[in-house]
Design an enzyme around this catalytic site. Sequence first.
Site, PDB file in Angstrom:
ATOM      1  N   ASP A  20       0.863  -1.191   0.000  1.00 43.61           N
ATOM      2  CA  ASP A  20       0.000   0.000   0.000  1.00 43.61           C
ATOM      3  C   ASP A  20       0.898   1.239   0.000  1.00 43.61           C
ATOM      4  O   ASP A  20       1.623   1.491   0.966  1.00 43.61           O
ATOM      5  CB  ASP A  20      -0.893  -0.021   1.253  1.00 43.61           C
ATOM      6  CG  ASP A  20      -1.853   1.159   1.302  1.00 43.61           C
ATOM      7  OD1 ASP A  20      -1.713   2.098   0.479  1.00 43.61           O
ATOM      8  OD2 ASP A  20      -2.737   1.150   2.183  1.00 43.61           O
ATOM      9  N   ASN A  27       4.563   4.437 -10.599  1.00 50.10           N
ATOM     10  CA  ASN A  27       3.157   4.675 -10.931  1.00 50.10           C
ATOM     11  C   ASN A  27       2.416   4.874  -9.611  1.00 50.10           C
ATOM     12  O   ASN A  27       2.801   4.306  -8.589  1.00 50.10           O
ATOM     13  CB  ASN A  27       2.594   3.475 -11.700  1.00 50.10           C
ATOM     14  CG  ASN A  27       1.215   3.727 -12.264  1.00 50.10           C
ATOM     15  OD1 ASN A  27       0.928   4.822 -12.729  1.00 50.10           O
ATOM     16  ND2 ASN A  27       0.351   2.723 -12.233  1.00 50.10           N
ATOM     17  N   TYR A  76       0.128  17.817  -7.403  1.00 49.15           N
ATOM     18  CA  TYR A  76       1.147  16.937  -6.822  1.00 49.15           C
ATOM     19  C   TYR A  76       2.034  16.304  -7.892  1.00 49.15           C
ATOM     20  O   TYR A  76       3.216  16.058  -7.665  1.00 49.15           O
ATOM     21  CB  TYR A  76       0.502  15.879  -5.920  1.00 49.15           C
ATOM     22  CG  TYR A  76       0.077  16.492  -4.607  1.00 49.15           C
ATOM     23  CD1 TYR A  76       1.018  17.127  -3.786  1.00 49.15           C
ATOM     24  CD2 TYR A  76      -1.246  16.493  -4.205  1.00 49.15           C
ATOM     25  CE1 TYR A  76       0.645  17.721  -2.598  1.00 49.15           C
ATOM     26  CE2 TYR A  76      -1.633  17.084  -3.020  1.00 49.15           C
ATOM     27  CZ  TYR A  76      -0.687  17.700  -2.215  1.00 49.15           C
ATOM     28  OH  TYR A  76      -1.061  18.303  -1.045  1.00 49.15           O
ATOM     29  N   THR A 104      -8.534   2.669 -19.361  1.00 49.12           N
ATOM     30  CA  THR A 104      -8.329   1.799 -18.192  1.00 49.12           C
ATOM     31  C   THR A 104      -9.579   1.877 -17.316  1.00 49.12           C
ATOM     32  O   THR A 104     -10.504   2.651 -17.594  1.00 49.12           O
ATOM     33  CB  THR A 104      -7.132   2.296 -17.351  1.00 49.12           C
ATOM     34  OG1 THR A 104      -7.479   3.601 -16.858  1.00 49.12           O
ATOM     35  CG2 THR A 104      -5.847   2.377 -18.148  1.00 49.12           C
TER      36      THR A 104
HETATM   37  N1  LIG Z   1      -6.033   6.340 -17.502  1.00 47.20           N
HETATM   38  C1  LIG Z   1      -5.727   7.568 -17.884  1.00 47.20           C
HETATM   39  O1  LIG Z   1      -6.314   8.134 -18.806  1.00 47.20           O
HETATM   40  C2  LIG Z   1      -4.615   8.297 -17.195  1.00 47.20           C
HETATM   41  C3  LIG Z   1      -4.076   9.430 -17.824  1.00 47.20           C
HETATM   42  C4  LIG Z   1      -3.065  10.136 -17.189  1.00 47.20           C
HETATM   43  C5  LIG Z   1      -2.622   9.722 -15.955  1.00 47.20           C
HETATM   44  N2  LIG Z   1      -3.183   8.618 -15.352  1.00 47.20           N
HETATM   45  C6  LIG Z   1      -2.691   8.252 -14.042  1.00 47.20           C
HETATM   46  O2  LIG Z   1      -1.915   7.074 -14.153  1.00 47.20           O
HETATM   47  C7  LIG Z   1      -2.073   6.301 -12.962  1.00 47.20           C
HETATM   48  C8  LIG Z   1      -2.577   4.921 -13.339  1.00 47.20           C
HETATM   49  O3  LIG Z   1      -3.784   5.088 -14.012  1.00 47.20           O
HETATM   50  P1  LIG Z   1      -4.698   3.878 -14.492  1.00 47.20           P
HETATM   51  O4  LIG Z   1      -5.672   4.469 -15.422  1.00 47.20           O
HETATM   52  O5  LIG Z   1      -3.864   2.728 -14.905  1.00 47.20           O
HETATM   53  O6  LIG Z   1      -5.440   3.535 -13.114  1.00 47.20           O
HETATM   54  P2  LIG Z   1      -6.224   2.237 -12.627  1.00 47.20           P
HETATM   55  O7  LIG Z   1      -6.560   1.355 -13.771  1.00 47.20           O
HETATM   56  O8  LIG Z   1      -7.293   2.747 -11.744  1.00 47.20           O
HETATM   57  O9  LIG Z   1      -5.122   1.494 -11.739  1.00 47.20           O
HETATM   58  C9  LIG Z   1      -4.705   2.076 -10.553  1.00 47.20           C
HETATM   59  C10 LIG Z   1      -3.637   1.203  -9.910  1.00 47.20           C
HETATM   60  O10 LIG Z   1      -3.268   1.833  -8.681  1.00 47.20           O
HETATM   61  C11 LIG Z   1      -3.217   0.838  -7.672  1.00 47.20           C
HETATM   62  N3  LIG Z   1      -3.418   1.441  -6.367  1.00 47.20           N
HETATM   63  C12 LIG Z   1      -4.494   2.136  -5.940  1.00 47.20           C
HETATM   64  N4  LIG Z   1      -4.312   2.537  -4.657  1.00 47.20           N
HETATM   65  C13 LIG Z   1      -3.083   2.055  -4.288  1.00 47.20           C
HETATM   66  C14 LIG Z   1      -2.334   2.126  -3.093  1.00 47.20           C
HETATM   67  N5  LIG Z   1      -2.786   2.778  -2.003  1.00 47.20           N
HETATM   68  N6  LIG Z   1      -1.123   1.523  -3.041  1.00 47.20           N
HETATM   69  C15 LIG Z   1      -0.648   0.848  -4.126  1.00 47.20           C
HETATM   70  N7  LIG Z   1      -1.308   0.766  -5.291  1.00 47.20           N
HETATM   71  C16 LIG Z   1      -2.516   1.356  -5.366  1.00 47.20           C
HETATM   72  C17 LIG Z   1      -4.329  -0.119  -8.068  1.00 47.20           C
HETATM   73  O11 LIG Z   1      -4.114  -1.373  -7.467  1.00 47.20           O
HETATM   74  P3  LIG Z   1      -4.803  -1.850  -6.092  1.00 47.20           P
HETATM   75  O12 LIG Z   1      -6.187  -1.318  -6.072  1.00 47.20           O
HETATM   76  O13 LIG Z   1      -4.696  -3.330  -6.208  1.00 47.20           O
HETATM   77  O14 LIG Z   1      -3.936  -1.315  -5.008  1.00 47.20           O
HETATM   78  C18 LIG Z   1      -4.130  -0.185  -9.574  1.00 47.20           C
HETATM   79  O15 LIG Z   1      -3.154  -1.139  -9.885  1.00 47.20           O
HETATM   80  C19 LIG Z   1      -3.043   7.066 -12.087  1.00 47.20           C
HETATM   81  O16 LIG Z   1      -2.322   7.885 -11.209  1.00 47.20           O
HETATM   82  C20 LIG Z   1      -3.794   7.924 -13.076  1.00 47.20           C
HETATM   83  O17 LIG Z   1      -4.336   9.093 -12.474  1.00 47.20           O
HETATM   84  C21 LIG Z   1      -4.142   7.901 -15.964  1.00 47.20           C
END
Ligand SMILES: NC(=O)c1ccc[n+]([C@@H]2O[C@H](COP(=O)([O-])OP(=O)(O)OC[C@H]3O[C@@H](n4cnc5c(N)ncnc54)[C@H](OP(=O)(O)O)[C@@H]3O)[C@@H](O)[C@H]2O)c1
Length: 257
Positions: free
Chosen positions: A59, A86, A154, A186
Amino acid sequence: MYLGLENGVALVTAASRGIGRATAERLAAEGMTVVAAARSVGGAPEAVGTGRIVPYTHDLGDAAATADLVEKVVAEFGALDVLVLNTPGPRILPALDTGWDDWTTAHDLLLRPVVQLATAAGRRMRDKGSGSIILLSSTWVRQPASGGVLSASYRSAASAFVKTIATELAPSGVRVNQVMPGATGTDRMQGIVEMKSKNNGTTVEEEIDKVVADIPVRRWGEASEIADVVAFLASPRASFITGTALPVDGGAIRAGH
Ligand SMILES: NC(=O)c1ccc[n+]([C@@H]2O[C@H](COP(=O)([O-])OP(=O)(O)OC[C@H]3O[C@@H](n4cnc5c(N)ncnc54)[C@H](OP(=O)(O)O)[C@@H]3O)[C@@H](O)[C@H]2O)c1
């Protein structure tokens, strides 16, 4: 392209799904042992291509455990060659609707772990004389968007941090770069368009159309398209690239040519 990553050890955080998981898969396919840290992972290591993904329950909000994570990985797997930072996405809220709790939570998930992990890995890599650190951030660092104040604020601090350590670590052979994903398909993106559809009284398809209308390639990205760029930057093929921040966004950011 041969990336030359085989037999190395990588740590990818927030890696149970989405961009983090795709990155773990990509690095493992190149022959790396990838420690994939997230809260909801577990079980046995998984073979992927010539490498493997080792699920690691962690976490990022746990400051003490995060401070120790790099040393634990090195103790268990013998090295750390690549660190992919990430983080979970923060709440999407209009800036004036945020409360201080939102800011402290976002700080503890988006900024503190980046500083803790990059510092610990940077020291190790500097002493070894090699290594690659990649921050996954967001195009909102360059182009803030309504609702994205916690992310943009941030991640901008995290961006400044990694740019600084890129400069400081460069003479020792350690490279530090940033990948800024644009809209990527995602679970998080699906959740955002569903939330907007509920708030705006529109359909999810209408909200997707609005997102896509602002992207010159007229689609959002796949997590694998972000992962491909991370793998390249992590690899010796990018040996003369450090301190850069690369948008992977289908052309969405117009400034900065
Ligand atoms: N998708 C987009 O369009 C996009 C664009 C720009 C930036 N981003 C950023 O890129 C990052 C990943 O995005 P995503 O779309 O792949 O998100 P996602 O599909 O929601 O995946 C989020 C990941 O974060 C993990 N996570 C959540 N809380 C956590 C914690 N306390 N400790 C450790 N791991 C944790 C989740 O795993 P668990 O729940 O198993 O912990 C999951 O593996 C995010 O910060 C998002 O804001 C996304």
